[in-house]
Scaffold this motif. Structure first.
Motif, mmCIF file in Angstrom:
data_model
loop_
_atom_site.group_PDB
_atom_site.id
_atom_site.type_symbol
_atom_site.label_atom_id
_atom_site.label_comp_id
_atom_site.label_asym_id
_atom_site.label_seq_id
_atom_site.Cartn_x
_atom_site.Cartn_y
_atom_site.Cartn_z
ATOM 1 N N CYS A 35 6.739 0.764 2.435
ATOM 2 C CA CYS A 35 5.702 -0.160 1.756
ATOM 3 C C CYS A 35 5.388 -1.471 2.890
ATOM 4 O O CYS A 35 5.938 -1.117 4.172
ATOM 5 C CB CYS A 35 6.367 -1.471 0.306
ATOM 6 N N TRP A 44 6.082 1.551 -7.495
ATOM 7 C CA TRP A 44 5.524 3.088 -7.118
ATOM 8 C C TRP A 44 4.351 2.359 -6.848
ATOM 9 O O TRP A 44 2.858 3.089 -5.839
ATOM 10 C CB TRP A 44 5.340 4.026 -8.180
ATOM 11 N N PRO A 45 3.286 1.608 -7.361
ATOM 12 C CA PRO A 45 2.054 0.685 -6.879
ATOM 13 C C PRO A 45 2.061 0.016 -6.082
ATOM 14 O O PRO A 45 0.779 0.130 -5.297
ATOM 15 C CB PRO A 45 1.497 0.043 -8.322
ATOM 16 N N LEU A 46 2.702 -0.899 -4.982
ATOM 17 C CA LEU A 46 3.316 -1.155 -3.589
ATOM 18 C C LEU A 46 3.354 0.141 -2.713
ATOM 19 O O LEU A 46 3.676 -0.660 -1.171
ATOM 20 C CB LEU A 46 4.386 -1.877 -4.099
ATOM 21 N N THR A 65 2.966 2.272 0.401
ATOM 22 C CA THR A 65 2.056 3.726 1.342
ATOM 23 C C THR A 65 2.403 4.807 1.400
ATOM 24 O O THR A 65 1.604 5.308 1.204
ATOM 25 C CB THR A 65 2.143 2.334 2.451
ATOM 26 N N ASP A 80 5.288 -6.594 0.925
ATOM 27 C CA ASP A 80 5.714 -5.769 -0.880
ATOM 28 C C ASP A 80 7.132 -5.378 -0.598
ATOM 29 O O ASP A 80 7.721 -5.519 -1.103
ATOM 30 C CB ASP A 80 4.933 -4.794 -0.704
ATOM 31 N N THR A 109 8.553 2.378 -11.941
ATOM 32 C CA THR A 109 6.817 2.834 -12.341
ATOM 33 C C THR A 109 5.487 1.925 -12.087
ATOM 34 O O THR A 109 4.203 2.210 -11.731
ATOM 35 C CB THR A 109 6.416 3.672 -13.609
ATOM 36 N N GLU A 110 5.931 0.847 -12.890
ATOM 37 C CA GLU A 110 5.122 -0.205 -12.890
ATOM 38 C C GLU A 110 5.128 -1.516 -11.432
ATOM 39 O O GLU A 110 4.694 -2.057 -11.723
ATOM 40 C CB GLU A 110 5.015 -0.842 -14.093
ATOM 41 N N THR A 111 6.490 -1.525 -10.617
ATOM 42 C CA THR A 111 6.396 -2.051 -10.105
ATOM 43 C C THR A 111 6.999 -1.868 -8.551
ATOM 44 O O THR A 111 5.640 -2.088 -8.081
ATOM 45 C CB THR A 111 8.030 -3.355 -10.077
ATOM 46 N N TYR A 156 11.232 5.588 0.485
ATOM 47 C CA TYR A 156 9.453 4.681 -0.017
ATOM 48 C C TYR A 156 9.083 3.573 1.110
ATOM 49 O O TYR A 156 10.124 3.713 1.577
ATOM 50 C CB TYR A 156 10.353 3.961 -1.366
#
Length: 95
Positions: free
Chosen positions: A11, A81-83, A85, A15, A77-79, A9
């Motif tokens: 970010c 993954w949206p952050l 890059t 973040d 999923t909600e915290t 991952y």
């Protein structure tokens, strides 16, 4: 047969603290799952915002149960993954 997951991952620096906290909280929950054998969260050396996760489950069904858990939805999923890059995931079966 054991089932392994290796996730990378990335970010932004802004973040990084949020992602780190969510991954560490996920680690607490995941290690309590019956099929989880290993769940390690690493900060990638010399790569700000980089994380490497190594997970191992008793079998693929154990991993699927992990993905269906409420804490996975809330924290990953909600915290997380949206952050991100960038994200890559490798799935493997232990020989």
């Amino acid at each position: 047969m054991a089932y392994a997951v290796i996730a990378r991952y990335h970010c932004t620096a802004e973040d990084e603290a949020i992602v780190r906290a969510a991954l560490l909280k996920t680690r607490e929950h995941t290690r309590a799952e019956p099929a989880n054998e290993v769940y390690e969260v690493h900060a990638v050396a010399d790569e700000p915002g980089g994380f490497l996760l190594y997970e191992r489950y008793a079998d693929r069904a154990g991993f699927e149960a992990h993905k269906a858990a409420e804490h996975f939805r809330e924290l990953i999923t909600e915290t997380v993954w949206p952050l991100l890059t960038d994200r890559s995931v490798t799935f493997a079966e232990v020989l």
